[in-house]
Design an enzyme around this catalytic site. Structure first.
Site, PDB file in Angstrom:
ATOM      1  N   LEU A 187      -5.365  -3.205   8.286  1.00 26.77           N
ATOM      2  CA  LEU A 187      -4.002  -3.652   7.946  1.00 26.77           C
ATOM      3  C   LEU A 187      -2.918  -2.685   8.405  1.00 26.77           C
ATOM      4  O   LEU A 187      -1.730  -2.965   8.230  1.00 26.77           O
ATOM      5  CB  LEU A 187      -3.897  -3.882   6.434  1.00 26.77           C
ATOM      6  CG  LEU A 187      -4.749  -5.045   5.896  1.00 26.77           C
ATOM      7  CD1 LEU A 187      -4.649  -5.125   4.370  1.00 26.77           C
ATOM      8  CD2 LEU A 187      -4.300  -6.374   6.511  1.00 26.77           C
ATOM      9  N   HIS A 188      -3.289  -1.546   8.920  1.00 31.15           N
ATOM     10  CA  HIS A 188      -2.330  -0.636   9.532  1.00 31.15           C
ATOM     11  C   HIS A 188      -1.180  -0.270   8.604  1.00 31.15           C
ATOM     12  O   HIS A 188      -0.036  -0.105   9.052  1.00 31.15           O
ATOM     13  CB  HIS A 188      -1.785  -1.232  10.839  1.00 31.15           C
ATOM     14  CG  HIS A 188      -2.870  -1.804  11.714  1.00 31.15           C
ATOM     15  ND1 HIS A 188      -3.209  -3.146  11.701  1.00 31.15           N
ATOM     16  CD2 HIS A 188      -3.720  -1.208  12.566  1.00 31.15           C
ATOM     17  CE1 HIS A 188      -4.220  -3.338  12.533  1.00 31.15           C
ATOM     18  NE2 HIS A 188      -4.549  -2.187  13.070  1.00 31.15           N
ATOM     19  N   CYS A 189      -1.462  -0.145   7.302  1.00 31.42           N
ATOM     20  CA  CYS A 189      -0.442   0.226   6.292  1.00 31.42           C
ATOM     21  C   CYS A 189       0.722  -0.753   6.263  1.00 31.42           C
ATOM     22  O   CYS A 189       1.821  -0.397   5.843  1.00 31.42           O
ATOM     23  CB  CYS A 189       0.095   1.644   6.522  1.00 31.42           C
ATOM     24  SG  CYS A 189      -1.128   2.924   6.368  1.00 31.42           S
ATOM     25  N   SER A 190       0.499  -1.980   6.737  1.00 31.65           N
ATOM     26  CA  SER A 190       1.611  -2.931   6.831  1.00 31.65           C
ATOM     27  C   SER A 190       1.196  -4.308   6.319  1.00 31.65           C
ATOM     28  O   SER A 190       1.135  -5.274   7.093  1.00 31.65           O
ATOM     29  CB  SER A 190       2.090  -3.029   8.287  1.00 31.65           C
ATOM     30  OG  SER A 190       2.497  -1.788   8.756  1.00 31.65           O
ATOM     31  N   ASN A 206       4.538   0.181   5.175  1.00 33.75           N
ATOM     32  CA  ASN A 206       4.637   0.592   3.771  1.00 33.75           C
ATOM     33  C   ASN A 206       5.512   1.841   3.583  1.00 33.75           C
ATOM     34  O   ASN A 206       5.909   2.143   2.459  1.00 33.75           O
ATOM     35  CB  ASN A 206       3.238   0.843   3.189  1.00 33.75           C
ATOM     36  CG  ASN A 206       2.677  -0.410   2.524  1.00 33.75           C
ATOM     37  OD1 ASN A 206       3.417  -1.369   2.277  1.00 33.75           O
ATOM     38  ND2 ASN A 206       1.391  -0.411   2.226  1.00 33.75           N
TER      39      ASN A 206
END
Lengths: 384, 75
Positions: free
Chosen positions: A338-341, A98
């Site tokens: 979601l690991h910012c992705s 992101n």
């Protein structure tokens, strides 16, 4: 305790990082570039040495084209918002973090065209698809060097050559690869390199930056912020030369002291040697997890095609539960979700549930990997 | 060494001054970072002081490294 959250932030730091920061605080401490007394000059020397270390690591010819900032997110915002204007078109991949996607979506609302090229379900990118997406108004390609979710390495050098052939700029997000994978701005045809200090460069949080290649005129980069630089103080307009143009305000000099120590450790150990160590650990982890019943491992499943970051799920168990139990029952620290992705997880078909992520780094050992695999094995027996 | 006067090298910023210092010291040219003398500039930054006799050598080194110099003045 076994720390496997290195894809977010490496810990422990390499030897010398803490000492360098303490030395700065206890013996230097002054404001670099804001006075001419000896401590200010010493502080400026430390910051400049950090620029030299960054330039050496990435094969950048001029340390003055290393612009320091808070992290890779700031560097990516600087490059994207500083160079793209309404009417421009930019190409990226579906494996981005992101830190790229959100600035791009905001720019899209302002009239910048954005094309997201799809990657395979393992997370790999076909450079031909990038070339096919080029339009007459395309100005830039921005690419994750390696996925923060599954570690898959994207073909930056090939895309760099495509960018050169078409007169475009390549912005590389090397958050996951800097210090862990060989990078050379010249050989890889990278025009703008955004890095962070707190991952595999072993520096502290709050350090990072943008390295501006020779094909980019630094004076064309619109700063994210303006203010005091210690230079041209008689003028009320922002200077237009690098690095001052985009480095307003007192820098994180104590952090940069630590960053330099981290990079020197990486250079001394050798990126190739670090890569070999991490690749061996990654293959051990990939093989071990795949052998556990009820476990799905994502990505290419070959250590030679990825970093030492591995994502998996245990069937019948939520990633958040796996993370909590690994922490509580095994003292294994990792990151889930979601690991910012979100784009990457959609590509991997792990959205919205997410995954469990083990991020290995240079200071992890084969014994730790063995223990982590065993813990997952025990949890998987209790699943369903 | 017989003092024969000093010169200062003025550059864009402290970061540039650090680059000049590194390049000159690597080539054995003695230099000292000093605040920019008020009569030369109102800037609050630093400049690099060298011996006048080393101006030519310094210029060669900085030119080869493509360092942009604002001016070199004797003081």
């Amino acid at each position: 305790m076994i720390y496997l959250d290195n894809a977010a932030t490496t810990w422990p730091k390499s030897p010398g990082v803490g000492e360098a920061m303490l030395y700065f605080l206890d013996h230097v401490g002054a404001n670099p570039g804001r006075a001419g007394h000896r401590l200010a000059v010493d502080a400026a020397r430390i910051v400049y040495s950090a620029r030299e270390a960054v330039a050496e690591l990435f094969g950048a010819p001029d340390p003055l084209r290393v612009v320091f900032g808070a992290n890779v997110t700031e560097a990516l915002n600087l490059a994207l918002r500083g160079l793209l204007c309404p009417g421009d078109h930019v190409i990226t991949s579906s494996m981005e973090h992101n830190s790229v996607m959100r600035p791009l979506r905001a720019l899209e609302r302002q009239g910048v065209g954005v094309t997201v090229v799809g990657c395979s379900s393992e997370g790999f990118l076909d450079p031909a698809l990038v070339e096919a997406a080029i339009r007459p108004d395309t100005k830039m390609i921005v690419l994750n060097h390696a996925s923060n979710v599954v570690g898959t390495i994207l073909p930056v050098a090939e895309v760099g050559q495509i960018a050169r052939r078409h007169g475009l700029l390549l912005l590389a997000d090397v958050a996951q690869t800097a210090g862990a994978f060989p990078i050379d701005m010249q050989a890889d045809a990278i025009d703008l390199l955004a890095f962070t200090g707190h991952k595999s460069l072993y520096g502290p949080m709050g350090t990072g930056g943008l390295v501006i290649g020779e094909r980019v005129d630094p004076s064309l980069l619109e700063p994210l912020k303006r203010g005091g630089t210690g230079s041209r103080s008689e003028r009320e307009e922002q200077p237009d030369f690098s690095p001052d143009a985009c480095e307003s305000g007192t820098p994180n000099a104590v952090g940069l002291a630590g960053l330099e120590a981290g990079i020197r450790w990486v250079l001394q150990r050798g990126v190739e040697a670090i890569r070999a160590h991490e690749m061996a650990l990654a293959q051990q982890l990939l093989d071990g997890l795949q052998a556990v019943p009820n476990v799905t491992v994502y990505g290419g499943l070959e250590a030679s095609r990825q970093t030492a970051t591995v994502s998996f799920n245990i069937r019948g168990m939520e990633p958040s539960d796996v993370g909590l139990r690994l922490d509580d029952e095994y003292a294994i620290l990792c990151r889930v979700g979601l690991h910012c992705s979100p784009a990457a997880h959609k590509t991997l078909d792990t959205f919205p549930g997410g995954t469990v992520r083990f991020g290995l780094a240079a200071l992890n050992t084969a014994e730790e990997v063995r223990a982590a695999i065993e813990a997952v094995r025990q949890l998987s027996r209790q699943a369903q | 060494m017989t003092p024969d006067g000093y010169a200062v090298i003025l550059v864009h910023s402290t970061s540039h001054a650090m680059r000049v210092e590194r390049l000159l010291r690597d080539e054995g040219i003695a230099c000292k970072m000093i605040p920019v003398p008020r009569h030369i500039s109102s800037d609050c930054g630093v400049c690099i002081r060298i011996l006048c006799q080393e101006i030519d050598a310094a210029c060669c080194i900085l030119e080869a490294a493509h360092v942009e110099v604002e001016s070199i003045q004797t003081i």
